[in-house]
Design a protein around this motif. Structure first.
Motif, PDB file in Angstrom:
ATOM      1  N   HIS A 120       1.888   9.094  -5.869  1.00  0.00           N
ATOM      2  CA  HIS A 120       2.349  10.449  -5.540  1.00  0.00           C
ATOM      3  C   HIS A 120       3.371  10.920  -6.575  1.00  0.00           C
ATOM      4  O   HIS A 120       3.318  12.064  -7.021  1.00  0.00           O
ATOM      5  CB  HIS A 120       2.947  10.463  -4.134  1.00  0.00           C
ATOM      6  N   LEU A 178       0.835  -1.208   0.000  1.00  0.00           N
ATOM      7  CA  LEU A 178       0.000   0.000   0.000  1.00  0.00           C
ATOM      8  C   LEU A 178       0.870   1.258   0.000  1.00  0.00           C
ATOM      9  O   LEU A 178       0.622   2.195  -0.743  1.00  0.00           O
ATOM     10  CB  LEU A 178      -0.921  -0.007   1.215  1.00  0.00           C
ATOM     11  N   GLN A 179       1.929   1.247   0.833  1.00  0.00           N
ATOM     12  CA  GLN A 179       2.824   2.409   0.882  1.00  0.00           C
ATOM     13  C   GLN A 179       3.522   2.619  -0.458  1.00  0.00           C
ATOM     14  O   GLN A 179       3.634   3.745  -0.943  1.00  0.00           O
ATOM     15  CB  GLN A 179       3.862   2.230   1.989  1.00  0.00           C
ATOM     16  N   ARG A 206      -5.770   5.189  -9.232  1.00  0.00           N
ATOM     17  CA  ARG A 206      -5.166   5.189  -7.903  1.00  0.00           C
ATOM     18  C   ARG A 206      -6.247   4.969  -6.835  1.00  0.00           C
ATOM     19  O   ARG A 206      -6.064   4.187  -5.909  1.00  0.00           O
ATOM     20  CB  ARG A 206      -4.435   6.510  -7.650  1.00  0.00           C
ATOM     21  N   LYS A 207      -7.367   5.638  -6.991  1.00  0.00           N
ATOM     22  CA  LYS A 207      -8.449   5.472  -6.018  1.00  0.00           C
ATOM     23  C   LYS A 207      -8.972   4.042  -6.015  1.00  0.00           C
ATOM     24  O   LYS A 207      -9.250   3.472  -4.960  1.00  0.00           O
ATOM     25  CB  LYS A 207      -9.586   6.450  -6.311  1.00  0.00           C
ATOM     26  N   TYR A 210      -6.450   1.854  -4.339  1.00  0.00           N
ATOM     27  CA  TYR A 210      -6.472   2.132  -2.905  1.00  0.00           C
ATOM     28  C   TYR A 210      -7.674   1.441  -2.248  1.00  0.00           C
ATOM     29  O   TYR A 210      -7.547   0.827  -1.193  1.00  0.00           O
ATOM     30  CB  TYR A 210      -6.532   3.644  -2.662  1.00  0.00           C
ATOM     31  N   THR A 264       2.520   1.650  -3.404  1.00  0.00           N
ATOM     32  CA  THR A 264       1.520   2.101  -4.393  1.00  0.00           C
ATOM     33  C   THR A 264       1.222   3.584  -4.212  1.00  0.00           C
ATOM     34  O   THR A 264       1.178   4.345  -5.174  1.00  0.00           O
ATOM     35  CB  THR A 264       0.220   1.283  -4.253  1.00  0.00           C
ATOM     36  N   LEU A 265       1.042   3.992  -2.942  1.00  0.00           N
ATOM     37  CA  LEU A 265       0.787   5.415  -2.676  1.00  0.00           C
ATOM     38  C   LEU A 265       1.968   6.274  -3.099  1.00  0.00           C
ATOM     39  O   LEU A 265       1.802   7.352  -3.665  1.00  0.00           O
ATOM     40  CB  LEU A 265       0.475   5.627  -1.192  1.00  0.00           C
TER      41      LEU A 265
END
Length: 168
Positions: free
Chosen positions: A20, A12-13, A133-134, A137, A15-16
């Motif tokens: 970003h 998750l990190q 991205r959403k 997530y 991917t974020l």
């Protein structure tokens, strides 16, 4: 299970972080396109200002020439022809400069339109990236919730086993 959760959090990190980075790249592209559009606008404004100045010069020259021709006609009928040709050349030259200035303004307008199209394209690309991205997530969040439920079930089972052993 803890390792799974840690891996899921790590995924998750990353991917974020990737999203970003993509978002920042998109913002840089938009800033560049906006800068190009601003420069085109400034160049267009300068060209239009120059064009107005040339038009004013032409108008002043026309007025000046009319007055001068009238005066010369009264005094120097024979010398009038040479002066008229000289002034006509000057007016033609200024008219040519004005035409070139107008063409430059048109070119800048086209560049500005192209810049706006590029900005719109980048906005659409960013909207697609943001939507993706959403969605990712949300999927990761659902996985995390599912893992948390599994963990809670295992913990309650373990607690029940501990309680059962205490009773026996």
């Amino acid at each position: 299970e803890r390792d799974d959760l840690l891996q899921l959090c790590s995924a998750l990190q990353s991917t974020l972080a990737r999203f970003h980075g993509q978002e920042m790249e998109g913002q840089v592209r938009i800033r560049r396109a906006l800068d190009a559009a601003q420069r085109a606008n400034q160049a267009k404004a300068q060209a239009e200002k120059s064009q107005r100045g040339l038009i004013e010069q032409v108008e002043k020259l026309k007025v000046s020439h009319r007055e001068e021709l009238s005066h010369l006609q009264e005094k120097y009928e024979s010398q009038l022809q040479g002066s008229v040709q000289e002034k006509q050349t000057e007016v033609a030259s200024l008219h040519e400069e004005l035409t070139k200035s107008h063409e430059a303004v048109e070119s800048l307008k086209q560049q500005l339109e192209q810049s706006y199209k590029e900005i719109e394209h980048e906005k659409k690309k960013l909207a697609g990236v943001e939507t993706k991205r959403k969605q990712e997530y949300k999927a990761l969040h659902r996985q995390l919730l599912s893992r948390n439920k599994e963990k809670a079930g295992i913990q309650s089972f373990a607690q029940a086993a501990v309680e059962s052993r205490r009773c026996t």
